[in-house]
Motif scaffolding. Structure first.
Motif, PDB file in Angstrom:
ATOM      1  N   TYR A  75      -4.705 -18.205   3.400  1.00  0.00           N
ATOM      2  CA  TYR A  75      -4.019 -17.112   2.710  1.00  0.00           C
ATOM      3  C   TYR A  75      -3.543 -16.079   3.724  1.00  0.00           C
ATOM      4  N   PRO A  76      -2.256 -15.773   3.739  1.00  0.00           N
ATOM      5  CA  PRO A  76      -1.739 -14.800   4.719  1.00  0.00           C
ATOM      6  C   PRO A  76      -2.347 -13.422   4.521  1.00  0.00           C
ATOM      7  N   PHE A  77      -2.451 -12.695   5.617  1.00  0.00           N
ATOM      8  CA  PHE A  77      -3.028 -11.353   5.603  1.00  0.00           C
ATOM      9  C   PHE A  77      -2.075 -10.427   6.349  1.00  0.00           C
ATOM     10  N   LEU A  78      -1.417  -9.543   5.582  1.00  0.00           N
ATOM     11  CA  LEU A  78      -0.531  -8.542   6.164  1.00  0.00           C
ATOM     12  C   LEU A  78      -1.127  -7.153   5.936  1.00  0.00           C
ATOM     13  N   HIS A  79      -0.561  -6.188   6.627  1.00  0.00           N
ATOM     14  CA  HIS A  79      -0.963  -4.795   6.441  1.00  0.00           C
ATOM     15  C   HIS A  79       0.199  -4.012   5.848  1.00  0.00           C
ATOM     16  N   GLN A  80      -0.098  -3.138   4.882  1.00  0.00           N
ATOM     17  CA  GLN A  80       0.858  -2.077   4.549  1.00  0.00           C
ATOM     18  C   GLN A  80       0.344  -0.843   5.285  1.00  0.00           C
ATOM     19  N   HIS A  81       1.015  -0.479   6.372  1.00  0.00           N
ATOM     20  CA  HIS A  81       0.505   0.597   7.210  1.00  0.00           C
ATOM     21  C   HIS A  81       1.563   1.677   7.368  1.00  0.00           C
ATOM     22  N   GLU A 141      13.019  21.649  -3.111  1.00  0.00           N
ATOM     23  CA  GLU A 141      14.238  21.400  -2.340  1.00  0.00           C
ATOM     24  C   GLU A 141      13.983  21.483  -0.841  1.00  0.00           C
ATOM     25  N   THR A 142      12.903  22.138  -0.480  1.00  0.00           N
ATOM     26  CA  THR A 142      12.590  22.332   0.946  1.00  0.00           C
ATOM     27  C   THR A 142      11.305  21.646   1.387  1.00  0.00           C
ATOM     28  N   GLU A 143      10.633  20.928   0.489  1.00  0.00           N
ATOM     29  CA  GLU A 143       9.360  20.311   0.830  1.00  0.00           C
ATOM     30  C   GLU A 143       9.306  18.856   0.365  1.00  0.00           C
ATOM     31  N   ALA A 144       8.703  18.011   1.201  1.00  0.00           N
ATOM     32  CA  ALA A 144       8.590  16.596   0.836  1.00  0.00           C
ATOM     33  C   ALA A 144       7.542  15.911   1.706  1.00  0.00           C
ATOM     34  N   LEU A 145       7.025  14.806   1.174  1.00  0.00           N
ATOM     35  CA  LEU A 145       6.226  13.879   1.967  1.00  0.00           C
ATOM     36  C   LEU A 145       7.169  12.787   2.454  1.00  0.00           C
ATOM     37  N   ILE A 146       7.220  12.585   3.754  1.00  0.00           N
ATOM     38  CA  ILE A 146       8.067  11.544   4.341  1.00  0.00           C
ATOM     39  C   ILE A 146       7.163  10.559   5.070  1.00  0.00           C
ATOM     40  N   GLU A 147       7.204   9.295   4.653  1.00  0.00           N
ATOM     41  CA  GLU A 147       6.345   8.282   5.253  1.00  0.00           C
ATOM     42  C   GLU A 147       7.161   7.154   5.859  1.00  0.00           C
ATOM     43  N   TYR A 148       6.721   6.712   7.004  1.00  0.00           N
ATOM     44  CA  TYR A 148       7.280   5.526   7.648  1.00  0.00           C
ATOM     45  C   TYR A 148       6.301   4.389   7.395  1.00  0.00           C
ATOM     46  N   THR A 149       6.765   3.350   6.693  1.00  0.00           N
ATOM     47  CA  THR A 149       5.880   2.297   6.194  1.00  0.00           C
ATOM     48  C   THR A 149       6.337   0.925   6.657  1.00  0.00           C
ATOM     49  N   LEU A 150       5.382   0.063   6.967  1.00  0.00           N
ATOM     50  CA  LEU A 150       5.660  -1.324   7.333  1.00  0.00           C
ATOM     51  C   LEU A 150       4.797  -2.268   6.501  1.00  0.00           C
ATOM     52  N   PHE A 151       5.359  -3.425   6.155  1.00  0.00           N
ATOM     53  CA  PHE A 151       4.586  -4.560   5.664  1.00  0.00           C
ATOM     54  C   PHE A 151       4.629  -5.579   6.807  1.00  0.00           C
ATOM     55  N   LYS A 169      -0.628  15.837   7.516  1.00  0.00           N
ATOM     56  CA  LYS A 169      -0.329  14.459   7.891  1.00  0.00           C
ATOM     57  C   LYS A 169      -1.291  13.531   7.163  1.00  0.00           C
ATOM     58  N   GLU A 170      -0.828  12.315   6.888  1.00  0.00           N
ATOM     59  CA  GLU A 170      -1.736  11.309   6.352  1.00  0.00           C
ATOM     60  C   GLU A 170      -1.421   9.963   6.995  1.00  0.00           C
ATOM     61  N   GLN A 171      -2.419   9.111   7.036  1.00  0.00           N
ATOM     62  CA  GLN A 171      -2.268   7.805   7.655  1.00  0.00           C
ATOM     63  C   GLN A 171      -3.030   6.797   6.811  1.00  0.00           C
ATOM     64  N   GLY A 172      -2.467   5.587   6.658  1.00  0.00           N
ATOM     65  CA  GLY A 172      -3.135   4.585   5.842  1.00  0.00           C
ATOM     66  C   GLY A 172      -2.858   3.173   6.312  1.00  0.00           C
ATOM     67  N   ASN A 173      -3.732   2.276   5.901  1.00  0.00           N
ATOM     68  CA  ASN A 173      -3.587   0.853   6.196  1.00  0.00           C
ATOM     69  C   ASN A 173      -4.184   0.081   5.028  1.00  0.00           C
ATOM     70  N   ILE A 174      -3.323  -0.508   4.207  1.00  0.00           N
ATOM     71  CA  ILE A 174      -3.753  -1.180   2.986  1.00  0.00           C
ATOM     72  C   ILE A 174      -3.620  -2.689   3.172  1.00  0.00           C
ATOM     73  N   PRO A 175      -4.687  -3.458   2.915  1.00  0.00           N
ATOM     74  CA  PRO A 175      -4.591  -4.912   3.076  1.00  0.00           C
ATOM     75  C   PRO A 175      -3.700  -5.536   2.003  1.00  0.00           C
ATOM     76  N   MET A 176      -2.876  -6.492   2.418  1.00  0.00           N
ATOM     77  CA  MET A 176      -2.014  -7.234   1.500  1.00  0.00           C
ATOM     78  C   MET A 176      -2.355  -8.722   1.635  1.00  0.00           C
ATOM     79  N   THR A 177      -3.053  -9.262   0.658  1.00  0.00           N
ATOM     80  CA  THR A 177      -3.450 -10.665   0.717  1.00  0.00           C
ATOM     81  C   THR A 177      -3.823 -11.168  -0.666  1.00  0.00           C
ATOM     82  N   SER A 178      -3.639 -12.470  -0.875  1.00  0.00           N
ATOM     83  CA  SER A 178      -4.081 -13.118  -2.117  1.00  0.00           C
ATOM     84  C   SER A 178      -5.370 -13.902  -1.895  1.00  0.00           C
ATOM     85  N   TYR A 179      -6.075 -13.574  -0.837  1.00  0.00           N
ATOM     86  CA  TYR A 179      -7.355 -14.219  -0.550  1.00  0.00           C
ATOM     87  C   TYR A 179      -8.284 -14.086  -1.766  1.00  0.00           C
TER      88      TYR A 179
END
Length: 381
Positions: A155-161, A202-212, A243-253
């Motif tokens: 089963y593949p194992f990717l990260h949503q980080h 209008e002047t505030e936001a959360l901006i995230e750079y995300t990868l799978f 700031k926030e940081q995360g790493n979520i596992p993506m797998t059907s294991y």
């Protein structure tokens, strides 16, 4: 050693939701419950978002959007989410709600310690921390061990980080009524990469750079891309609020294979994260409710698992991303360019009929998924 009926090793989202559901049910007042976590949950360490058409955890929803943007290098589409709204819950608000509730229950306790081991010994379990040991009837474990998944190849194992910045801009550039769900216009660099923007003013936001993807980046790489995107938005002066940081596992294991009669893995450790998207909050609400119902009728945790059509859809999708991570943008763009957003979200919530499934799946690049299907046909057991 002090004995409890139930011990939760880890007190993240899934554990807190399960305990919260237990309290709301009114059926566990005669059971002693212990939550153990080295994190005291007193900081705003994460943000959860989900689409909803009801009033799920409405008391801690801090922002709602009725529309969302999907974009890549070739097109941009504003999605009307009706009847859904996209909602944001701040981690600290959720923790406060749950801990305020359970603090009124004399049978529920929390200890700020690090769990180092737990095991089943016949009809009871032992949980060890760096400071002491406890015994209990049942263990709910939410401490994710990535080695379990890494040490297999089926089963593949990717990260949503991701890394995200909450910023306050001197320029009013954001539309607080419309979130940016996925913006794939950023350079893909051989991966599935996108920007995610949640404007609150209008002047505030959360901006995230995300990868799978399979591999993580250095902190500097995420933050450079965020800076570039902010400049692209026309913002010249701003300050970073949080700031926030995360790493979520993506797998059907098949995490449920590690459950025993008296120990159950929950949250990411139990495969509660939606494998194809990394979305956790709404999945955890459904799973925690189902688990509490099971507790009322069963004593064997091995009976708590479900492998259905959505598990298989997610598996095929991850097979595609695992082998062709550079084509993630193409897959999502095919889905959202002309697809019905309400139906897509219903599908991702695992609430569609088979005919509705086909309407969504048919939008995806067929060659990629047919190849993944044939690759899996004789591997599922």
């Amino acid at each position: 050693m002090k004995h409890y009926h139930y011990i939760f090793t880890g007190s993240g989202l899934s554990a807190l939701m399960t305990v919260y559901e237990m309290v709301l049910s009114g059926k566990f007042e005669d059971k002693t419950i212990l939550l153990i976590d080295e994190n005291s949950k007193k900081s705003n360490d994460r943000t959860w978002c989900f689409w909803d058409e009801n009033n799920l955890f409405e008391e801690v929803v801090s922002k709602k959007w009725k529309a969302a943007i999907f974009a890549d290098k070739n097109f941009k589409r504003e999605l009307n989410l009706k009847p859904y709204q996209y909602k944001m819950v701040k981690g600290l608000d959720f923790y406060k709600l749950v801990f305020d509730t359970i603090s009124k229950q004399e049978n529920i306790h929390f200890v700020n310690q690090k769990v180092i081991d737990f095991q089943e010994l016949g009809n009871h379990c032992v949980v060890k921390t760096a400071a002491e040991s406890y015994t209990c009837n049942k263990v709910f474990n939410s401490i994710f061990n990535p080695e379990i998944v890494k040490n297999q190849t089926k089963y593949p194992f990717l990260h949503q980080h991701f890394i995200g910045w909450f910023i306050k801009s001197n320029q009013a550039v954001f539309n607080p009524d419309c979130a940016t769900f996925m913006d794939f216009s950023v350079e893909q660099k051989g991966n599935t990469r996108f920007m995610y923007v949640l404007p609150t003013l209008e002047t505030e936001a959360l901006i995230e750079y995300t990868l799978f993807s399979k591999d993580l980046l250095s902190a500097a790489e995420y933050e450079t891309e965020i800076q570039n995107y902010i400049e692209k938005l026309g913002i010249t002066e701003y300050k970073i609020i949080e700031k926030e940081q995360g790493n979520i596992p993506m797998t059907s294991y098949k995490f449920w294979k590690h459950n025993s009669k008296n120990i159950i893995n929950i949250g990411s450790a139990g495969g509660w994260t939606k494998a194809s998207t990394g979305f956790t909050f709404k999945n955890a609400t459904k799973k925690s409710k189902a688990l509490v119902q099971l507790l009322l009728t069963e004593t064997d945790f091995t009976k708590f698992h479900k492998k259905d059509k959505f598990w298989f859809y997610d598996l095929l999708f991850l097979d595609v991303l695992n082998k062709r991570n550079d084509l993630g943008s193409e897959v999502f763009s095919a889905l959202f360019k002309k697809g019905n957003p309400t139906l897509i979200f219903k599908f991702l919530d695992e609430e569609t009929s088979f005919l509705e499934d086909l309407q969504v799946i048919w939008k995806c690049p067929k060659r990629l998924f047919i190849k993944a299907l044939f690759g899996r046909l004789f591997q599922i057991n």
